[in-house]
Design a protein around this motif. Structure first.
Motif, PDB file in Angstrom:
ATOM      1  N   MET A 164      -7.456  89.488  94.550  1.00 58.54           N
ATOM      2  CA  MET A 164      -7.932  90.715  95.198  1.00 58.54           C
ATOM      3  C   MET A 164      -8.765  91.534  94.227  1.00 58.54           C
ATOM      4  N   SER A 165      -8.289  91.649  93.001  1.00 56.69           N
ATOM      5  CA  SER A 165      -9.037  92.416  91.998  1.00 56.69           C
ATOM      6  C   SER A 165     -10.362  91.749  91.670  1.00 56.69           C
ATOM      7  N   GLN A 166     -10.380  90.414  91.603  1.00 60.75           N
ATOM      8  CA  GLN A 166     -11.628  89.701  91.338  1.00 60.75           C
ATOM      9  C   GLN A 166     -12.624  89.911  92.467  1.00 60.75           C
ATOM     10  N   ASN A 167     -12.139  89.930  93.709  1.00 62.71           N
ATOM     11  CA  ASN A 167     -13.033  90.203  94.846  1.00 62.71           C
ATOM     12  C   ASN A 167     -13.618  91.604  94.742  1.00 62.71           C
ATOM     13  N   ARG A 168     -12.804  92.558  94.314  1.00 62.97           N
ATOM     14  CA  ARG A 168     -13.303  93.917  94.130  1.00 62.97           C
ATOM     15  C   ARG A 168     -14.371  93.952  93.045  1.00 62.97           C
ATOM     16  N   GLN A 169     -14.159  93.197  91.956  1.00 63.55           N
ATOM     17  CA  GLN A 169     -15.137  93.170  90.871  1.00 63.55           C
ATOM     18  C   GLN A 169     -16.450  92.561  91.342  1.00 63.55           C
ATOM     19  N   GLU A 170     -16.384  91.511  92.178  1.00 64.27           N
ATOM     20  CA  GLU A 170     -17.594  90.918  92.733  1.00 64.27           C
ATOM     21  C   GLU A 170     -18.337  91.920  93.613  1.00 64.27           C
ATOM     22  N   GLN A 171     -17.584  92.694  94.390  1.00 63.19           N
ATOM     23  CA  GLN A 171     -18.214  93.709  95.234  1.00 63.19           C
ATOM     24  C   GLN A 171     -18.881  94.789  94.390  1.00 63.19           C
ATOM     25  N   LYS A 172     -18.237  95.193  93.284  1.00 58.79           N
ATOM     26  CA  LYS A 172     -18.848  96.168  92.381  1.00 58.79           C
ATOM     27  C   LYS A 172     -20.134  95.620  91.785  1.00 58.79           C
ATOM     28  N   ASP A 173     -20.104  94.362  91.347  1.00 57.64           N
ATOM     29  CA  ASP A 173     -21.304  93.754  90.761  1.00 57.64           C
ATOM     30  C   ASP A 173     -22.426  93.664  91.786  1.00 57.64           C
ATOM     31  N   ARG A 174     -22.085  93.355  93.044  1.00 57.84           N
ATOM     32  CA  ARG A 174     -23.099  93.276  94.077  1.00 57.84           C
ATOM     33  C   ARG A 174     -23.718  94.652  94.344  1.00 57.84           C
ATOM     34  N   GLN A 175     -22.903  95.690  94.376  1.00 52.88           N
ATOM     35  CA  GLN A 175     -23.420  97.042  94.588  1.00 52.88           C
ATOM     36  C   GLN A 175     -24.291  97.492  93.423  1.00 52.88           C
ATOM     37  N   ARG A 176     -23.878  97.144  92.211  1.00 48.84           N
ATOM     38  CA  ARG A 176     -24.709  97.477  91.047  1.00 48.84           C
ATOM     39  C   ARG A 176     -26.047  96.734  91.105  1.00 48.84           C
ATOM     40  N   GLY A 177     -26.008  95.468  91.528  1.00 53.92           N
ATOM     41  CA  GLY A 177     -27.245  94.706  91.654  1.00 53.92           C
ATOM     42  C   GLY A 177     -28.184  95.319  92.684  1.00 53.92           C
TER      43      GLY A 177
END
Length: 230
Positions: A164-177
């Motif tokens: 779950m935390s890794q999915n959140r990190q991927e979402q953060k990276d996508r928003q930053r991108g």
């Protein structure tokens, strides 16, 4: 005083743009809204910038087809002269639910040396208690079946929490991108607008220099005539 063909208002000194100096694509866009607009008519620099932005929008639509939401946000920011740079970390954190915050904290703790040392100490303590202190009546005798059950349950619970935390990190990276893409796109479009302004200033300046040279030439001719008379 020159009058703007679009607003029909007087133009301040130095703010006038003649239709002859406007690029063909932008000129045609203005003419589509004002059919009687001609090469000899004037508009203000603000009105020209507005049509430049509209022209950039039309170019992007022609190149990419239907605009995506992220592109529309960038063009809206350019239109309103707003800033895209923002504290995206605060925005991401504000959108988290309680479960997502808890998952991030559990994952952060589970991947730390504090957790490893603490849990390893707990295992050693558990084994010593059952082997040494409670040797006659251990509550979990060797091979520590209860301890293995606890470890298995912990691993079963910890694995999905970390995912779950890794999915959140991927979402953060996508928003930053996406945020970086919007800033880069806005910078590119602003550079194009700046280039248009510089081109206009150069053309305007060259015309002024030519006018000055013509006036100087007239003075020289008058001086030559006076010298010939004498």
């Amino acid at each position: 005083m020159k009058i703007s063909h679009i607003s029909k208002k007087e133009i301040s000194k130095g703010e006038d743009i003649i239709g002859l100096d406007i690029r063909e694509g932008i000129f045609n866009l203005i003419k589509s809204d004002f059919p009687d607009f001609d090469k000899d008519d004037f508009i203000t620099i603000d009105e020209l910038n507005q049509y430049r932005r509209l022209y950039l929008t039309s170019l992007i639509i022609q190149e990419k087809g239907e605009l995506a939401l992220i592109d529309r946000n960038v063009l809206e920011a350019i239109k309103n002269n707003s800033i895209l740079s923002e504290n995206i970390q605060d925005e991401i954190e504000a959108e988290l639910t309680f479960g997502q915050r808890l998952a991030d904290r559990v994952a952060a703790f589970g991947g730390s040396w504090t957790f490893i040392i603490t849990f390893f100490s707990f295992i050693i303590f558990w084994m010593l208690v059952n082997i040494w202190f409670l040797a006659t009546k251990p509550f979990d005798p060797f091979p520590f079946i209860l301890l293995n059950l606890i470890l298995s349950c912990l691993a079963a619970i910890q694995a999905p929490i970390i995912m779950m935390s890794q999915n959140r990190q991927e979402q953060k990276d996508r928003q930053r991108g996406e945020h970086d893409y919007k800033i880069n796109l806005k910078a590119e479009l602003e550079i194009k607008l700046l280039s248009e302004k510089i081109d206009h200033l150069l053309v305007h300046q060259n015309k002024k220099l030519l006018e000055i040279q013509e006036v100087q030439t007239d003075y020289l001719e008058d001086l030559m005539k006076e010298l010939k008379k004498k």
